[in-house]
Enzyme design. Structure first.
Site, mmCIF file in Angstrom:
data_model
loop_
_atom_site.group_PDB
_atom_site.id
_atom_site.type_symbol
_atom_site.label_atom_id
_atom_site.label_comp_id
_atom_site.label_asym_id
_atom_site.label_seq_id
_atom_site.Cartn_x
_atom_site.Cartn_y
_atom_site.Cartn_z
ATOM 1 N N ASN A 11 0.776 -1.140 -0.047
ATOM 2 C CA ASN A 11 -0.026 -0.028 0.172
ATOM 3 C C ASN A 11 0.830 1.258 -0.008
ATOM 4 O O ASN A 11 1.317 1.569 1.031
ATOM 5 C CB ASN A 11 -0.694 -0.044 1.223
ATOM 6 C CG ASN A 11 -1.754 1.289 1.259
ATOM 7 O OD1 ASN A 11 -1.598 1.886 0.445
ATOM 8 N ND2 ASN A 11 -2.257 1.435 2.613
ATOM 9 N N LYS A 13 0.118 4.142 -0.339
ATOM 10 C CA LYS A 13 -0.773 5.326 0.052
ATOM 11 C C LYS A 13 -0.532 6.747 -0.882
ATOM 12 O O LYS A 13 -0.487 6.169 -1.946
ATOM 13 C CB LYS A 13 -0.362 5.530 1.594
ATOM 14 C CG LYS A 13 -0.283 4.323 2.492
ATOM 15 C CD LYS A 13 -0.154 4.820 4.019
ATOM 16 C CE LYS A 13 0.012 3.457 4.828
ATOM 17 N NZ LYS A 13 -0.101 3.707 6.165
ATOM 18 N N HIS A 91 -9.644 0.762 4.474
ATOM 19 C CA HIS A 91 -8.498 0.744 5.153
ATOM 20 C C HIS A 91 -8.843 1.966 6.546
ATOM 21 O O HIS A 91 -9.599 2.893 6.109
ATOM 22 C CB HIS A 91 -7.320 1.586 4.244
ATOM 23 C CG HIS A 91 -5.980 1.705 4.931
ATOM 24 N ND1 HIS A 91 -5.743 2.786 5.549
ATOM 25 C CD2 HIS A 91 -4.869 0.951 4.829
ATOM 26 C CE1 HIS A 91 -4.327 2.398 6.104
ATOM 27 N NE2 HIS A 91 -3.941 1.443 5.573
ATOM 28 N N GLU A 93 -7.279 4.502 7.359
ATOM 29 C CA GLU A 93 -7.223 5.791 7.297
ATOM 30 C C GLU A 93 -8.402 6.227 6.442
ATOM 31 O O GLU A 93 -8.685 7.462 6.822
ATOM 32 C CB GLU A 93 -5.877 6.130 6.191
ATOM 33 C CG GLU A 93 -4.644 6.121 7.232
ATOM 34 C CD GLU A 93 -3.549 5.669 6.411
ATOM 35 O OE1 GLU A 93 -3.531 5.486 5.058
ATOM 36 O OE2 GLU A 93 -2.551 5.135 7.068
ATOM 37 N N GLU A 161 -5.474 -5.281 10.337
ATOM 38 C CA GLU A 161 -4.501 -4.316 10.296
ATOM 39 C C GLU A 161 -4.860 -3.714 11.719
ATOM 40 O O GLU A 161 -5.685 -2.732 11.883
ATOM 41 C CB GLU A 161 -4.334 -3.188 9.399
ATOM 42 C CG GLU A 161 -4.247 -4.008 8.005
ATOM 43 C CD GLU A 161 -3.650 -2.812 7.148
ATOM 44 O OE1 GLU A 161 -2.492 -2.802 6.737
ATOM 45 O OE2 GLU A 161 -4.417 -1.886 6.691
ATOM 46 N N GLY A 167 2.225 2.144 10.905
ATOM 47 C CA GLY A 167 2.992 3.283 10.907
ATOM 48 C C GLY A 167 3.744 3.687 12.252
ATOM 49 O O GLY A 167 4.392 4.445 12.224
ATOM 50 N N SER A 203 3.136 -2.322 10.460
ATOM 51 C CA SER A 203 4.668 -2.292 10.837
ATOM 52 C C SER A 203 5.325 -3.638 10.225
ATOM 53 O O SER A 203 6.387 -3.827 10.847
ATOM 54 C CB SER A 203 4.900 -2.002 12.237
ATOM 55 O OG SER A 203 4.436 -0.625 12.630
ATOM 56 N N GLY A 224 2.830 -1.103 4.264
ATOM 57 C CA GLY A 224 2.811 0.455 3.969
ATOM 58 C C GLY A 224 4.203 1.010 3.797
ATOM 59 O O GLY A 224 4.774 0.576 2.761
HETATM 60 C C1 PEP Z 1 -0.659 0.086 6.311
HETATM 61 O O1 PEP Z 1 -1.353 1.542 6.146
HETATM 62 O O2 PEP Z 1 -1.894 -0.541 5.371
HETATM 63 C C2 PEP Z 1 0.088 -0.420 6.444
HETATM 64 C C3 PEP Z 1 0.315 -1.823 6.522
HETATM 65 O O3 PEP Z 1 1.177 0.423 7.086
HETATM 66 P P1 PEP Z 1 2.645 -0.058 7.936
HETATM 67 O O4 PEP Z 1 3.178 -1.063 7.091
HETATM 68 O O5 PEP Z 1 3.490 1.465 7.371
HETATM 69 O O6 PEP Z 1 2.447 -0.066 9.139
#
Ligand code: PEP
Length: 239
Positions: A11, A13, A91, A93, A161, A167, A203, A224
């Site tokens: 992703n 973003k 997601h 966000e 998630e 993040g 993460s 991400g």
């Molecule tokens: C995400 O936002 O889908 C995600 C997994 O982000 P990150 O890997 O940066 O935590």
């Protein structure tokens, strides 16, 4: 030990560029895993012409509507025309910043299936829900709200998630991932006729990916931040 047939989804973003896409064009085929890259809408054409064929292309969102007066929106059928095969739906966000409810997410899942896209439906608890021991309750209501009325034979992917892990560099421990994935799997099995892959997201990186992906009922990873670095992403694709 290698894990067979896992899904690694990136992703990006609101990040990425033509330049980054060119770097990713050098990715070589991962032996076992299915790779999906979800860049911003503006890079979908470049993704199609630049990325090697073994990489599938996903979008990060779609409208719940098929067409009409919805300024700024992009429908699932428009994405399909761009050779997109997958779309992220719900997601955290989108849920938090754009106030998407489970009902909206349900409509987006239906719209993507209508256009023959595979939705990657994101679910997960916030930190306060976790601290109040409401993780399973949250997952239960998100699955009920967004997936329970979808045809049982539909092709869907779910991404677990935890919002507090996105993040932040924090990840649930192995037992927590085991427990949530088993819970989600059991619940999905009650409704769907097919085996629904359940990705872990939050993460994940080149160092922890092998350990996470080998946990029971983890069908792959949604990545991400680490998916924006070619070397890290290549290592994750091969974990
Ligand atoms: C995400 O936002 O889908 C995600 C997994 O982000 P990150 O890997 O940066 O935590």
């Amino acid at each position: 030990m290698k894990n067979n047939n896992k899904i690694i989804a990136a992703n990006w973003k609101m990040n990425g560029s033509e330049e980054l896409m060119k770097e990713f064009s050098q990715l070589t085929r991962a032996k076992h895993n299915e790779i999906i890259i979800c860049p911003p809408f503006t890079l979908l054409d470049t993704a199609k012409t630049t990325l090697p064929n073994f990489i599938k292309i996903g979008a990060q969102n779609c409208s719940e509507e098929d067409k009409g007066p919805f300024t700024g929106e992009i429908s699932a059928s428009m994405l399909r025309e761009k050779s997109v095969s997958h779309v992220l739906v719900g997601h955290s966000e989108r849920r938090t910043l754009f106030k998407e409810t489970d009902d909206v997410i349900f409509k987006k899942v239906k719209a993507s299936i209508r256009s023959k896209l595979t939705p990657i439906v994101c679910i997960g608890e916030t930190l306060s829900e976790k601290e109040a021991n409401k993780t399973l309750q949250t997952l239960d209501s998100q699955i009920n709200g967004s997936l329970a009325k979808i045809e049982p034979y539909a092709q869907v992917i779910v991404a677990y998630e935890p919002v507090w892990a996105i993040g932040t560099g924090l990840i649930p421990n192995e037992n927590e991932i085991k427990e949530t994935h088993l819970y989600i799997k059991t619940k999905l099995n009650q409704h769907f006729n097919t085996d629904i892959p359940i990705l872990y997201g939050g993460s994940a990186n080149s160092e922890n990916c092998s350990q996470i992906i080998s946990i029971d009922n983890v069908g792959g990873l949604l990545v991400g931040g680490a998916s924006l670095k070619k070397h890290d992403f290549k290592a994750i694709c091969n974990c």
